[in-house]
Enzyme design. Structure first.
Site, PDB file in Angstrom:
ATOM      1  N   PHE A 109      -1.312  -0.591  12.007  1.00  0.00           N
ATOM      2  CA  PHE A 109      -1.675  -0.324  11.690  1.00  0.00           C
ATOM      3  C   PHE A 109      -2.361  -0.904  10.253  1.00  0.00           C
ATOM      4  O   PHE A 109      -3.579  -1.429  10.025  1.00  0.00           O
ATOM      5  CB  PHE A 109      -1.056   1.345  10.293  1.00  0.00           C
ATOM      6  N   ASN A 110      -1.450  -1.830   9.703  1.00  0.00           N
ATOM      7  CA  ASN A 110      -1.308  -2.806   8.983  1.00  0.00           C
ATOM      8  C   ASN A 110      -2.547  -3.757   9.234  1.00  0.00           C
ATOM      9  O   ASN A 110      -4.092  -4.453   8.166  1.00  0.00           O
ATOM     10  CB  ASN A 110      -0.472  -3.737   7.984  1.00  0.00           C
ATOM     11  N   ASP A 136       0.789  -1.459  -0.191  1.00  0.00           N
ATOM     12  CA  ASP A 136       0.036  -0.281  -0.344  1.00  0.00           C
ATOM     13  C   ASP A 136       0.797   1.139   0.153  1.00  0.00           C
ATOM     14  O   ASP A 136       1.069   2.329   0.693  1.00  0.00           O
ATOM     15  CB  ASP A 136      -0.830   0.078   0.778  1.00  0.00           C
ATOM     16  N   THR A 185       2.772  -6.092   2.620  1.00  0.00           N
ATOM     17  CA  THR A 185       3.522  -4.965   3.469  1.00  0.00           C
ATOM     18  C   THR A 185       2.172  -4.078   3.668  1.00  0.00           C
ATOM     19  O   THR A 185       2.436  -2.722   3.988  1.00  0.00           O
ATOM     20  CB  THR A 185       4.774  -4.248   2.822  1.00  0.00           C
ATOM     21  N   ASN A 238      -2.570   3.153   3.139  1.00  0.00           N
ATOM     22  CA  ASN A 238      -1.932   4.738   3.595  1.00  0.00           C
ATOM     23  C   ASN A 238      -2.608   5.110   3.277  1.00  0.00           C
ATOM     24  O   ASN A 238      -2.930   6.399   3.619  1.00  0.00           O
ATOM     25  CB  ASN A 238      -0.447   4.533   3.411  1.00  0.00           C
ATOM     26  N   ASP A 285       7.097   1.625   2.200  1.00  0.00           N
ATOM     27  CA  ASP A 285       6.513   0.706   0.584  1.00  0.00           C
ATOM     28  C   ASP A 285       7.741   0.583  -0.507  1.00  0.00           C
ATOM     29  O   ASP A 285       7.797  -0.135  -0.749  1.00  0.00           O
ATOM     30  CB  ASP A 285       5.003   0.457   0.572  1.00  0.00           C
ATOM     31  N   HIS A 294      10.028  -0.277   8.264  1.00  0.00           N
ATOM     32  CA  HIS A 294       9.093  -1.365   8.430  1.00  0.00           C
ATOM     33  C   HIS A 294       9.022  -2.311   7.129  1.00  0.00           C
ATOM     34  O   HIS A 294       9.790  -3.756   7.295  1.00  0.00           O
ATOM     35  CB  HIS A 294       7.662  -0.712   8.787  1.00  0.00           C
ATOM     36  N   ASP A 295       8.763  -1.839   6.414  1.00  0.00           N
ATOM     37  CA  ASP A 295       8.522  -2.968   4.998  1.00  0.00           C
ATOM     38  C   ASP A 295       9.747  -2.653   3.960  1.00  0.00           C
ATOM     39  O   ASP A 295       9.971  -4.193   3.973  1.00  0.00           O
ATOM     40  CB  ASP A 295       7.370  -1.903   4.079  1.00  0.00           C
TER      41      ASP A 295
HETATM   42  O1  RIB Z   1       2.218  -0.043  10.881  1.00  0.00           O
HETATM   43  C1  RIB Z   1       3.290   0.193   9.848  1.00  0.00           C
HETATM   44  C2  RIB Z   1       2.527  -0.441   8.692  1.00  0.00           C
HETATM   45  O2  RIB Z   1       1.376   0.388   8.690  1.00  0.00           O
HETATM   46  C3  RIB Z   1       3.633   0.069   7.171  1.00  0.00           C
HETATM   47  O3  RIB Z   1       3.211  -1.237   6.153  1.00  0.00           O
HETATM   48  C4  RIB Z   1       2.997   0.840   6.564  1.00  0.00           C
HETATM   49  O4  RIB Z   1       3.442   1.258   5.225  1.00  0.00           O
HETATM   50  C5  RIB Z   1       1.705   1.770   7.156  1.00  0.00           C
HETATM   51  O5  RIB Z   1       1.741  -0.148   5.488  1.00  0.00           O
HETATM   52 CA    CA Z   2       2.784  -0.685   4.109  1.00  0.00          CA
END
Ligand code: RIB
Ligand code: CA
Length: 308
Positions: free
Chosen positions: A167-168, A9, A125, A38, A14, A241-242
């Site tokens: 979040f994801n 996303d 991701t 996102n 990403d 993160h990604d």
């Molecule tokens: O919590 C972090 C994740 O949420 C990452 O993948 C960031 O890109 C958002 O999508």
């Molecule tokens: Ca992401």
């Protein structure tokens, strides 16, 4: 050479993950599928096309747009951390190469069915909506999946969107429950590990020193991420993160964790979207807890420098 499909996303991190994957000599990126997360769905597809061209890749790597909204809950986005464009409002040119006509879910199904002889690694991701739909529509695609490596969830670290939810998963907890419960071999990079891997000034400077256009773009994306992370929650160095999911595929030796099953809280309430890993000797999911952060950034730099 490992064949991968990346469902994402884009989103700043990403985008760095895609640049790393396109540059990694040990990966063969078969397709990019995008999902609302996102930013809104259509924008994540535009952003994936932008990064595909920034990496000098063409139609041989299709970008397929997917689910425009989560399975059940209302849609949420994360512009605070990614800017209104999703790429930190950095001045990228509009993409020239087209979006594929194939829907992301059909692309995932067809790609997995074609991969039974040499199963795919799915790198996920973003919210897991597309993957959950594919597994629901065609359960037998698991024969073409070697493993799913996902950035999702939180346990000991606590959430980044609510005190419990990452979040994801928060963006589509029902999809996450389907994917975690599908029994496919998985490796999960939750906040428990990504919060240890942060883009400090010196690490950002290391990326800036790499003499490829893609490394310079990645440095700008990482810098934008740091700035938005600071304005959103006062943290100085944004977690990687990604991109860490891509490094977990190219360098699994840099990570360690425990075997678990994972349940997701989908009932309304303060813990909505919380992931609960349950230690299990024969669990089909590895829940990462530690990473060699310096080596992760060195590997990221290697992939970004490989475009020479
Ligand atoms: O919590 C972090 C994740 O949420 C990452 O993948 C960031 O890109 C958002 O999508
Ligand atoms: Ca992401």
């Amino acid at each position: 050479m490992k064949s991968v499909l990346i469902d994402c996303d884009p989103g700043l991190d990403d985008a760095v993950a895609l640049l790393a994957a396109f540059g990694a000599r040990s990966l063969n990126v078969k397709a990019i599928t995008t999902v609302a997360g996102n930013v809104k769905g259509p924008q994540t597809a535009i952003n994936a096309r932008i990064i595909r061209e920034a990496a000098g890749r063409g139609r041989e790597i299709p970008v397929c747009a997917g689910a425009p909204r989560p399975l059940l809950r209302d849609a949420v986005t994360a512009e605070d951390f990614h800017g209104s464009t999703g790429l930190g409002n950095l001045p990228f040119p509009s993409p020239r190469l087209p979006l594929s006509r194939a829907h992301a879910v059909n692309k995932i199904i067809r790609s997995c069915r074609a991969a039974v002889a040499a199963p795919l690694t799915l790198i996920v991701t973003g919210p897991m909506t597309n993957v959950a739909l594919a597994l629901t529509m065609a359960p037998n695609i698991t024969e073409g999946i070697e493993e799913i490596v996902v950035m999702a969830g939180a346990d000991r670290e606590g959430g980044n969107i609510t005190p419990y939810a990452e979040f994801n998963v928060f963006a589509d907890p029902h999809a996450a429950a389907i994917v975690f419960g599908a029994g496919v071999p998985m490796r999960c990079l939750s906040l428990d590990v990504t919060h240890q891997i942060r883009t400090t000034k010196s690490r950002l400077a290391q990326v800036r020193e790499i003499e490829t256009e893609q490394a310079q773009i990645a440095a700008s994306l990482l810098d934008a991420s740091n700035q938005l992370e600071f304005s959103a929650n006062g943290a100085r160095d944004a977690p990687l993160h990604d991109p860490s999911t891509v490094i977990a595929v190219t360098r699994p030796d840099l990570f360690s964790g425990r075997r678990v099953s994972v349940s997701v809280i989908t009932e309304p309430g303060e813990q909505f979207g919380r992931t609960v890993p349950h230690s299990q000797k024969d669990g089909h999911i590895v829940w990462y807890e530690r990473a060699d952060s310096d080596a992760v950034y060195a590997a990221l730099g290697e992939h970004l420098g490989a475009y020479k």
